[in-house]
Design a protein around this motif. Structure first.
Motif, mmCIF file in Angstrom:
data_model
loop_
_atom_site.group_PDB
_atom_site.id
_atom_site.type_symbol
_atom_site.label_atom_id
_atom_site.label_comp_id
_atom_site.label_asym_id
_atom_site.label_seq_id
_atom_site.Cartn_x
_atom_site.Cartn_y
_atom_site.Cartn_z
ATOM 1 N N TYR A 125 7.281 -6.725 -5.871
ATOM 2 C CA TYR A 125 7.416 -6.194 -4.889
ATOM 3 C C TYR A 125 8.542 -5.884 -3.966
ATOM 4 O O TYR A 125 8.474 -7.429 -3.419
ATOM 5 N N GLU A 136 6.209 1.010 1.753
ATOM 6 C CA GLU A 136 5.345 2.562 1.695
ATOM 7 C C GLU A 136 5.844 3.547 0.780
ATOM 8 O O GLU A 136 7.501 3.325 1.429
ATOM 9 N N ASP A 183 4.140 7.298 -1.058
ATOM 10 C CA ASP A 183 2.911 6.960 -0.823
ATOM 11 C C ASP A 183 2.332 6.368 -2.136
ATOM 12 O O ASP A 183 0.996 5.712 -2.265
ATOM 13 N N TRP A 184 3.011 5.443 -2.612
ATOM 14 C CA TRP A 184 2.953 4.290 -3.182
ATOM 15 C C TRP A 184 2.461 2.868 -2.103
ATOM 16 O O TRP A 184 4.251 2.828 -1.891
ATOM 17 N N ALA A 185 1.942 2.527 -2.355
ATOM 18 C CA ALA A 185 1.744 1.095 -1.281
ATOM 19 C C ALA A 185 1.754 -0.439 -1.737
ATOM 20 O O ALA A 185 1.020 -0.296 -3.088
ATOM 21 N N ASP A 224 -2.074 -4.881 -0.641
ATOM 22 C CA ASP A 224 -2.601 -5.197 0.537
ATOM 23 C C ASP A 224 -2.271 -6.941 1.163
ATOM 24 O O ASP A 224 -2.042 -7.215 1.512
#
Length: 247
Positions: A181, A186, A189-191, A194
């Protein structure tokens, strides 16, 4: 590292060597390459390199003389002849492990076939290794040779700039690579997970290892059979399989 590529279509390599990482490697002289038209080593005025097969059959077969003479001409001053690698659908399936092995040489000679195939005496008396990039047939060995060179060149120190990039690639560890990633954190709405934003490198390493195992289980379970997994990893994979069956 130096590559000698023997081909009937040297122009196919012009774009390959003139862009991206490969061009930078050549510009910095981390890699050198000679693309040689072995038709120049034909023994008759028509520059013939192929002929009909003894015993009949379709297609044309590459004659031994041009390839033998070409290899001998480019290695006549070499203390020891570098490995001669034939690109062929009959060869050993190509793997990352093989790429790493070939990257250990200072020089390689690649034979790109065409037509129906090679005179068998080329295999028996000239070639040291025979490699296939997959169970399918192409019109020639040029594209397989490019695949081999790309996979080998990127392993040469200094080519990628960041040596850890190659070490983490799929197949380098025997597993498929974990998900990657970058910014934004974000998007629609795709995060991003964490854990990757936590700064906890131990947890990040564990997450990446598990994701690599999971992706390999989903897409290439055969690779897991060759892995020396810990009991904890085996238990975790078993749990993941169970959850997927139940969902």
């Amino acid at each position: 590292m130096h590559f000698d590529v023997l081909t009937l279509f040297p122009e196919m390599f012009e774009g390959f060597f003139s862009s991206s990482i490969l061009k930078r490697a050549l510009d910095r002289e981390l890699v050198t390459a000679s693309v040689i038209n072995f038709r120049d080593y034909s023994t008759n005025k028509h520059r013939t390199v192929d002929d009909t097969p003894y015993g009949g059959g379709g297609g044309m077969v590459l004659k031994p003389e041009p390839l033998f003479y070409a290899v001998e001409a480019i290695t006549n001053e070499a203390a020891a002849r570098p490995p001669v690698v034939m690109m062929s659908p009959q060869g050993t399936p190509y793997t990352q492990k093989k790429a790493e092995e070939l990257a250990g040489y200072d020089r390689l000679i690649l034979l790109c076939g065409h037509y129906e195939g090679f005179d068998e005496r080329i295999r028996e008396h000239l070639v040291d290794d025979e490699i296939s990039i997959g169970d399918y047939v192409l019109t020639g060995g040029e594209l397989p040779a490019m695949v081999l060179m790309d996979s080998v060149i990127r392993l040469i120190p200094g080519v990628l700039g960041n040596e850890s990039s190659a070490e983490a690639d799929s197949f380098s560890t025997g597993l498929l690579e974990y998900p990657q990633y970058t910014r934004p954190a974000e998007f629609r709405d795709w995060a991003v997970p964490d854990v990757l934003l936590s700064g906890n490198h131990k947890e990040i390493d564990q997450w990446r290892r598990r994701q690599s195992l999971l992706r390999t289980l989903e897409r290439r379970p055969d690779l897991l059979e060759k892995q020396d997994l810990s009991e904890e990893e085996r238990a975790w994979l078993s749990q993941q399989q169970k959850q997927r069956r139940e969902s």
